[in-house]
Design a protein around this motif. Structure first.
Motif, PDB file in Angstrom:
ATOM      1  N   ILE A   1     -57.859 -12.760  -2.700  1.00 17.00           N
ATOM      2  CA  ILE A   1     -57.195 -13.245  -3.839  1.00 17.00           C
ATOM      3  C   ILE A   1     -55.568 -13.444  -3.101  1.00 17.00           C
ATOM      4  CG2 ILE A   1     -58.199 -12.174  -5.872  1.00 17.00           C
ATOM      5  CD1 ILE A   1     -56.630  -9.803  -5.503  1.00 17.00           C
ATOM      6  N   PRO A   2     -55.615 -14.893  -2.466  1.00 13.53           N
ATOM      7  CA  PRO A   2     -54.245 -15.187  -1.767  1.00 13.53           C
ATOM      8  C   PRO A   2     -53.277 -15.534  -2.845  1.00 13.53           C
ATOM      9  CG  PRO A   2     -55.735 -17.070  -1.703  1.00 13.53           C
ATOM     10  CD  PRO A   2     -56.575 -15.679  -2.192  1.00 13.53           C
ATOM     11  N   TRP A   3     -53.455 -15.770  -4.086  1.00 10.16           N
ATOM     12  CA  TRP A   3     -52.465 -15.848  -5.115  1.00 10.16           C
ATOM     13  C   TRP A   3     -51.803 -14.891  -5.450  1.00 10.16           C
ATOM     14  CZ3 TRP A   3     -54.075 -13.299  -9.429  1.00 10.16           C
ATOM     15  CH2 TRP A   3     -55.736 -13.042  -9.566  1.00 10.16           C
ATOM     16  N   MET A   4     -52.503 -13.685  -5.368  1.00  5.68           N
ATOM     17  CA  MET A   4     -51.794 -12.211  -5.497  1.00  5.68           C
ATOM     18  C   MET A   4     -50.432 -12.184  -4.779  1.00  5.68           C
ATOM     19  SD  MET A   4     -53.039 -10.899  -8.100  1.00  5.68           S
ATOM     20  CE  MET A   4     -52.808  -8.967  -8.114  1.00  5.68           C
ATOM     21  N   LEU A   5     -50.377 -12.547  -3.543  1.00  4.59           N
ATOM     22  CA  LEU A   5     -49.333 -12.509  -2.791  1.00  4.59           C
ATOM     23  C   LEU A   5     -48.178 -13.417  -3.326  1.00  4.59           C
ATOM     24  CD1 LEU A   5     -47.760 -11.415  -0.265  1.00  4.59           C
ATOM     25  CD2 LEU A   5     -48.695 -13.330   1.182  1.00  4.59           C
ATOM     26  N   GLN A   6     -48.430 -14.577  -3.775  1.00 10.14           N
ATOM     27  CA  GLN A   6     -47.687 -15.343  -4.166  1.00 10.14           C
ATOM     28  C   GLN A   6     -47.246 -15.061  -5.713  1.00 10.14           C
ATOM     29  OE1 GLN A   6     -48.611 -19.625  -4.170  1.00 10.14           O
ATOM     30  NE2 GLN A   6     -47.486 -20.177  -6.006  1.00 10.14           N
ATOM     31  N   LEU A   7     -48.247 -14.390  -6.370  1.00 12.68           N
ATOM     32  CA  LEU A   7     -47.589 -13.801  -7.711  1.00 12.68           C
ATOM     33  C   LEU A   7     -46.625 -12.427  -7.419  1.00 12.68           C
ATOM     34  CD1 LEU A   7     -48.284 -13.578 -10.773  1.00 12.68           C
ATOM     35  CD2 LEU A   7     -49.925 -12.128 -10.177  1.00 12.68           C
ATOM     36  N   ALA A   8     -46.728 -11.801  -6.432  1.00 16.97           N
ATOM     37  CA  ALA A   8     -46.039 -10.861  -5.992  1.00 16.97           C
ATOM     38  C   ALA A   8     -44.438 -11.387  -5.703  1.00 16.97           C
ATOM     39  CB  ALA A   8     -46.423  -9.898  -4.724  1.00 16.97           C
ATOM     40  N   PHE A   9     -44.255 -12.353  -5.509  1.00 15.94           N
ATOM     41  CA  PHE A   9     -43.051 -13.078  -5.255  1.00 15.94           C
ATOM     42  C   PHE A   9     -42.371 -13.582  -6.608  1.00 15.94           C
ATOM     43  CE2 PHE A   9     -44.135 -12.362  -1.006  1.00 15.94           C
ATOM     44  CZ  PHE A   9     -43.171 -11.788  -0.358  1.00 15.94           C
ATOM     45  N   THR A  10     -43.128 -14.344  -6.904  1.00 20.21           N
ATOM     46  CA  THR A  10     -42.802 -15.382  -8.061  1.00 20.21           C
ATOM     47  C   THR A  10     -42.245 -14.367  -9.387  1.00 20.21           C
ATOM     48  OG1 THR A  10     -44.884 -15.566  -8.919  1.00 20.21           O
ATOM     49  CG2 THR A  10     -43.613 -17.588  -7.350  1.00 20.21           C
ATOM     50  N   LEU A  11     -43.205 -13.470  -9.592  1.00 21.53           N
ATOM     51  CA  LEU A  11     -42.868 -12.702 -10.987  1.00 21.53           C
ATOM     52  C   LEU A  11     -41.628 -11.880 -10.769  1.00 21.53           C
ATOM     53  CD1 LEU A  11     -43.718 -11.882 -13.671  1.00 21.53           C
ATOM     54  CD2 LEU A  11     -45.363 -10.042 -12.717  1.00 21.53           C
ATOM     55  N   PRO A  12     -41.260 -11.255  -9.873  1.00 16.76           N
ATOM     56  CA  PRO A  12     -39.950 -10.345  -9.571  1.00 16.76           C
ATOM     57  C   PRO A  12     -38.915 -11.374  -9.611  1.00 16.76           C
ATOM     58  CG  PRO A  12     -41.650  -9.495  -8.223  1.00 16.76           C
ATOM     59  CD  PRO A  12     -42.399 -10.924  -8.846  1.00 16.76           C
ATOM     60  N   ILE A  13     -38.973 -12.502  -8.880  1.00 10.40           N
ATOM     61  CA  ILE A  13     -37.872 -13.363  -8.840  1.00 10.40           C
ATOM     62  C   ILE A  13     -37.454 -14.077 -10.353  1.00 10.40           C
ATOM     63  CG2 ILE A  13     -37.194 -15.706  -7.902  1.00 10.40           C
ATOM     64  CD1 ILE A  13     -38.592 -14.956  -5.355  1.00 10.40           C
ATOM     65  N   PHE A  14     -38.361 -14.308 -11.049  1.00  9.49           N
ATOM     66  CA  PHE A  14     -38.259 -15.222 -12.052  1.00  9.49           C
ATOM     67  C   PHE A  14     -37.853 -14.017 -13.509  1.00  9.49           C
ATOM     68  CE2 PHE A  14     -40.016 -18.932 -10.487  1.00  9.49           C
ATOM     69  CZ  PHE A  14     -39.795 -19.806 -11.334  1.00  9.49           C
ATOM     70  N   LEU A  15     -38.614 -13.094 -13.337  1.00 14.35           N
ATOM     71  CA  LEU A  15     -38.259 -11.983 -14.358  1.00 14.35           C
ATOM     72  C   LEU A  15     -36.895 -11.083 -13.783  1.00 14.35           C
ATOM     73  CD1 LEU A  15     -39.422 -10.413 -16.770  1.00 14.35           C
ATOM     74  CD2 LEU A  15     -40.403  -8.965 -15.423  1.00 14.35           C
ATOM     75  N   GLY A  16     -36.642 -10.938 -12.744  1.00 19.81           N
ATOM     76  CA  GLY A  16     -35.271 -10.444 -12.292  1.00 19.81           C
ATOM     77  C   GLY A  16     -34.136 -11.335 -12.701  1.00 19.81           C
ATOM     78  N   GLY A  17     -34.507 -12.657 -12.306  1.00 18.97           N
ATOM     79  CA  GLY A  17     -33.409 -13.607 -12.874  1.00 18.97           C
ATOM     80  C   GLY A  17     -33.178 -13.738 -14.275  1.00 18.97           C
ATOM     81  N   ALA A  18     -34.221 -13.650 -14.926  1.00 22.41           N
ATOM     82  CA  ALA A  18     -33.939 -13.722 -16.496  1.00 22.41           C
ATOM     83  C   ALA A  18     -33.273 -12.187 -17.012  1.00 22.41           C
ATOM     84  CB  ALA A  18     -35.255 -13.667 -17.085  1.00 22.41           C
ATOM     85  N   ILE A  19     -33.675 -11.250 -16.529  1.00 25.87           N
ATOM     86  CA  ILE A  19     -32.964 -10.215 -16.780  1.00 25.87           C
ATOM     87  C   ILE A  19     -31.633  -9.990 -16.252  1.00 25.87           C
ATOM     88  CG2 ILE A  19     -32.944  -7.633 -16.220  1.00 25.87           C
ATOM     89  CD1 ILE A  19     -35.852  -7.605 -16.233  1.00 25.87           C
TER      90      ILE A  19
END
Length: 129
Positions: free
Chosen positions: A105-123
């Protein structure tokens, strides 16, 4: 960027959900998976509503966090639809097996970066504006 109390965040939330569905649906292989994927934005909104109610926060002011979460999830699979579809096909054929036994599941690595970046930026945005 509009103020966190701006009603434009409702429009951004709707657009975020549309982007999420457009990103996730190509990876699903059956109706059950489409329904499951469609429940993600609803569950996230219910969680945000509960958080707002228990912390005396305005739901409108928390919408940037919702948008960050939904967009982070959506962009976590962009470009990996073939791998996501292979995983979802395997998932449909092997409903009882653990996910780590399935195809890579190569998309999991991408997800591991995009979710914290977007969620962290929003918080960060909600706390500083």
């Amino acid at each position: 960027m509009p103020e966190k109390s701006s009603p434009l965040w409702w429009l951004f939330a709707a657009i975020s959900v549309a982007v999420y569905l457009a990103a996730m649906f190509p990876g699903t292989v059956n109706r059950r998976q489409k329904i499951w994927v469609s429940c993600g934005p609803v569950a996230g909104f219910l969680a945000l509503t509960a958080f707002s109610a228990t912390n005396d926060s305005s739901l409108n002011e928390m919408l940037p966090v919702y948008c960050g979460m939904i967009l982070g999830l959506a962009l976590g699979v962009v470009g990996h639809w073939k791998a996501l579809r292979a995983f979802m096909t395997w998932r449909a054929e092997n409903p009882g097996k653990p996910d780590d036994e399935g195809p890579g599941i190569p998309w999991m690595l991408q997800l591991a970066f995009t979710l914290p970046i977007f969620l962290g930026g929003a918080i960060w945005y909600v706390n500083n504006h």
